[in-house]
Design a protein around this motif. Structure first.
Motif, PDB file in Angstrom:
ATOM      1  N   ILE A   6      94.136   8.620   6.488  1.00  0.00           N
ATOM      2  CA  ILE A   6      93.242   8.429   7.630  1.00  0.00           C
ATOM      3  C   ILE A   6      91.826   8.217   7.127  1.00  0.00           C
ATOM      4  O   ILE A   6      91.326   9.009   6.331  1.00  0.00           O
ATOM      5  CB  ILE A   6      93.248   9.650   8.570  1.00  0.00           C
ATOM      6  CG1 ILE A   6      94.659   9.984   9.035  1.00  0.00           C
ATOM      7  CG2 ILE A   6      92.328   9.405   9.758  1.00  0.00           C
ATOM      8  CD1 ILE A   6      94.749  11.245   9.850  1.00  0.00           C
ATOM      9  N   GLY A   8      87.970   8.002   8.469  1.00  0.00           N
ATOM     10  CA  GLY A   8      87.052   8.216   9.574  1.00  0.00           C
ATOM     11  C   GLY A   8      86.043   7.084   9.630  1.00  0.00           C
ATOM     12  O   GLY A   8      86.097   6.147   8.826  1.00  0.00           O
ATOM     13  N   TYR A  39      95.774   4.786   8.929  1.00  0.00           N
ATOM     14  CA  TYR A  39      95.017   4.692  10.176  1.00  0.00           C
ATOM     15  C   TYR A  39      93.527   4.650   9.879  1.00  0.00           C
ATOM     16  O   TYR A  39      93.044   5.371   9.005  1.00  0.00           O
ATOM     17  CB  TYR A  39      95.289   5.906  11.077  1.00  0.00           C
ATOM     18  CG  TYR A  39      96.730   6.064  11.449  1.00  0.00           C
ATOM     19  CD1 TYR A  39      97.305   5.280  12.445  1.00  0.00           C
ATOM     20  CD2 TYR A  39      97.528   7.000  10.803  1.00  0.00           C
ATOM     21  CE1 TYR A  39      98.643   5.429  12.786  1.00  0.00           C
ATOM     22  CE2 TYR A  39      98.866   7.151  11.142  1.00  0.00           C
ATOM     23  CZ  TYR A  39      99.402   6.367  12.127  1.00  0.00           C
ATOM     24  OH  TYR A  39     100.729   6.517  12.465  1.00  0.00           O
ATOM     25  N   ARG A  40      92.819   3.835  10.625  1.00  0.00           N
ATOM     26  CA  ARG A  40      91.357   3.797  10.582  1.00  0.00           C
ATOM     27  C   ARG A  40      90.853   4.236  11.952  1.00  0.00           C
ATOM     28  O   ARG A  40      91.347   3.778  12.978  1.00  0.00           O
ATOM     29  CB  ARG A  40      90.841   2.400  10.285  1.00  0.00           C
ATOM     30  CG  ARG A  40      91.152   1.942   8.891  1.00  0.00           C
ATOM     31  CD  ARG A  40      90.459   0.625   8.599  1.00  0.00           C
ATOM     32  NE  ARG A  40      90.921   0.093   7.348  1.00  0.00           N
ATOM     33  CZ  ARG A  40      90.368   0.350   6.175  1.00  0.00           C
ATOM     34  NH1 ARG A  40      89.334   1.154   6.104  1.00  0.00           N
ATOM     35  NH2 ARG A  40      90.849  -0.175   5.069  1.00  0.00           N
ATOM     36  N   CYS A  41      89.857   5.102  11.947  1.00  0.00           N
ATOM     37  CA  CYS A  41      89.291   5.610  13.196  1.00  0.00           C
ATOM     38  C   CYS A  41      87.832   5.181  13.280  1.00  0.00           C
ATOM     39  O   CYS A  41      87.056   5.422  12.356  1.00  0.00           O
ATOM     40  CB  CYS A  41      89.404   7.130  13.244  1.00  0.00           C
ATOM     41  SG  CYS A  41      91.102   7.712  13.126  1.00  0.00           S
ATOM     42  N   THR A  43      85.656   6.196  15.609  1.00  0.00           N
ATOM     43  CA  THR A  43      84.790   7.256  16.121  1.00  0.00           C
ATOM     44  C   THR A  43      85.344   8.617  15.700  1.00  0.00           C
ATOM     45  O   THR A  43      86.512   8.748  15.335  1.00  0.00           O
ATOM     46  CB  THR A  43      84.709   7.227  17.656  1.00  0.00           C
ATOM     47  OG1 THR A  43      85.999   7.542  18.190  1.00  0.00           O
ATOM     48  CG2 THR A  43      84.251   5.862  18.162  1.00  0.00           C
ATOM     49  N   GLU A  44      84.492   9.606  15.803  1.00  0.00           N
ATOM     50  CA  GLU A  44      84.940  10.963  15.500  1.00  0.00           C
ATOM     51  C   GLU A  44      86.008  11.423  16.492  1.00  0.00           C
ATOM     52  O   GLU A  44      86.949  12.127  16.130  1.00  0.00           O
ATOM     53  CB  GLU A  44      83.759  11.925  15.509  1.00  0.00           C
ATOM     54  CG  GLU A  44      84.156  13.316  15.084  1.00  0.00           C
ATOM     55  CD  GLU A  44      82.977  14.246  14.954  1.00  0.00           C
ATOM     56  OE1 GLU A  44      83.184  15.358  14.436  1.00  0.00           O
ATOM     57  OE2 GLU A  44      81.862  13.890  15.372  1.00  0.00           O
ATOM     58  N   ARG A  45      85.888  10.995  17.740  1.00  0.00           N
ATOM     59  CA  ARG A  45      86.888  11.361  18.747  1.00  0.00           C
ATOM     60  C   ARG A  45      88.265  10.802  18.373  1.00  0.00           C
ATOM     61  O   ARG A  45      89.277  11.492  18.472  1.00  0.00           O
ATOM     62  CB  ARG A  45      86.464  10.859  20.116  1.00  0.00           C
ATOM     63  CG  ARG A  45      87.436  11.217  21.197  1.00  0.00           C
ATOM     64  CD  ARG A  45      86.960  10.775  22.541  1.00  0.00           C
ATOM     65  NE  ARG A  45      87.958  11.125  23.540  1.00  0.00           N
ATOM     66  CZ  ARG A  45      87.829  10.907  24.805  1.00  0.00           C
ATOM     67  NH1 ARG A  45      86.726  10.356  25.281  1.00  0.00           N
ATOM     68  NH2 ARG A  45      88.782  11.243  25.635  1.00  0.00           N
ATOM     69  N   GLN A  46      88.314   9.535  17.938  1.00  0.00           N
ATOM     70  CA  GLN A  46      89.574   8.950  17.489  1.00  0.00           C
ATOM     71  C   GLN A  46      90.139   9.722  16.306  1.00  0.00           C
ATOM     72  O   GLN A  46      91.350   9.946  16.226  1.00  0.00           O
ATOM     73  CB  GLN A  46      89.380   7.485  17.087  1.00  0.00           C
ATOM     74  CG  GLN A  46      89.188   6.541  18.219  1.00  0.00           C
ATOM     75  CD  GLN A  46      88.973   5.112  17.727  1.00  0.00           C
ATOM     76  OE1 GLN A  46      88.850   4.844  16.544  1.00  0.00           O
ATOM     77  NE2 GLN A  46      88.919   4.186  18.671  1.00  0.00           N
ATOM     78  N   LEU A  47      89.269  10.125  15.406  1.00  0.00           N
ATOM     79  CA  LEU A  47      89.701  10.892  14.236  1.00  0.00           C
ATOM     80  C   LEU A  47      90.323  12.223  14.660  1.00  0.00           C
ATOM     81  O   LEU A  47      91.409  12.588  14.208  1.00  0.00           O
ATOM     82  CB  LEU A  47      88.511  11.118  13.304  1.00  0.00           C
ATOM     83  CG  LEU A  47      88.756  11.844  11.999  1.00  0.00           C
ATOM     84  CD1 LEU A  47      89.811  11.143  11.155  1.00  0.00           C
ATOM     85  CD2 LEU A  47      87.447  11.968  11.221  1.00  0.00           C
ATOM     86  N   GLU A  49      91.628  12.967  17.607  1.00  0.00           N
ATOM     87  CA  GLU A  49      92.873  12.691  18.332  1.00  0.00           C
ATOM     88  C   GLU A  49      94.003  12.327  17.373  1.00  0.00           C
ATOM     89  O   GLU A  49      95.154  12.740  17.563  1.00  0.00           O
ATOM     90  CB  GLU A  49      92.654  11.570  19.343  1.00  0.00           C
ATOM     91  CG  GLU A  49      91.807  11.994  20.521  1.00  0.00           C
ATOM     92  CD  GLU A  49      91.415  10.841  21.433  1.00  0.00           C
ATOM     93  OE1 GLU A  49      91.760   9.673  21.127  1.00  0.00           O
ATOM     94  OE2 GLU A  49      90.753  11.109  22.445  1.00  0.00           O
ATOM     95  N   ARG A  50      93.712  11.548  16.357  1.00  0.00           N
ATOM     96  CA  ARG A  50      94.724  11.170  15.371  1.00  0.00           C
ATOM     97  C   ARG A  50      95.238  12.415  14.645  1.00  0.00           C
ATOM     98  O   ARG A  50      96.437  12.590  14.457  1.00  0.00           O
ATOM     99  CB  ARG A  50      94.143  10.157  14.384  1.00  0.00           C
ATOM    100  CG  ARG A  50      95.062   9.777  13.247  1.00  0.00           C
ATOM    101  CD  ARG A  50      96.342   9.118  13.678  1.00  0.00           C
ATOM    102  NE  ARG A  50      96.110   7.912  14.434  1.00  0.00           N
ATOM    103  CZ  ARG A  50      97.058   7.268  15.118  1.00  0.00           C
ATOM    104  NH1 ARG A  50      98.298   7.709  15.125  1.00  0.00           N
ATOM    105  NH2 ARG A  50      96.779   6.186  15.790  1.00  0.00           N
TER     106      ARG A  50
END
Length: 144
Positions: A6, A8, A39-41, A43-47, A49-50
């Motif tokens: 992952i 961020g 996975y690439r996120c 935003t911090e929120r996506q990170l 959630e992932r």
């Protein structure tokens, strides 16, 4: 099962593994009997959630490059609930080290401060060793 990588949100100067490095990492994981999910996120929120989704049994270990979120509190809270061990990966150069997560940020196995793609290669070696697959990539055994 799988090894999950992952990324961020990037720092402006952040570098990510190119296609050749990514293919090599995938091949190493596959040779050891694991898939490599990437996975690439943005935003911090996506990170966060992932990480929450992965925590539901999707991975054996995580290679986590927190990007610019390393110093932020929300990521730390997400990691405190994480059940999957992770290796924190930084692809910084020697003259520009990236900030690291705090020592108590979840079930961290190690921190890899490498130099560009080498950090991902080292983190993959550590992940395979942690999973008991240090010798899985070899076609022969030199033992007795």
């Amino acid at each position: 099962m799988a090894i999950v990588m992952i990324h961020g949100p990037d720092n402006p100067e952040g570098r990510k593994p190119d296609g050749n490095v990514q293919a090599g990492l995938s091949q190493r994981a596959q040779s050891a009997g694991h898939a490599l999910l990437h996975y690439r996120c943005a935003t911090e929120r996506q990170l966060a959630e992932r990480l929450a989704r992965i925590d539901r049994g999707q991975a054996d270990i995580i290679l986590l490059d927190p990007g610019r979120c390393a110093g932020d509190g929300p990521l730390h809270r997400s990691l405190s609930h994480l059940q999957v061990p992770y290796i924190e990966v930084h692809d910084d150069s020697f003259d520009r080290p990236e900030p690291q997560l705090p020592d108590d940020a979840g079930p961290r196995v190690a921190v890899v401060n490498g130099y560009q793609a080498q950090s991902y290669t080292l983190a993959m070696s550590m992940a395979l060793e942690k999973l008991g697959c240090a010798d899985c990539e070899n076609d022969f055994n030199v033992g007795t």
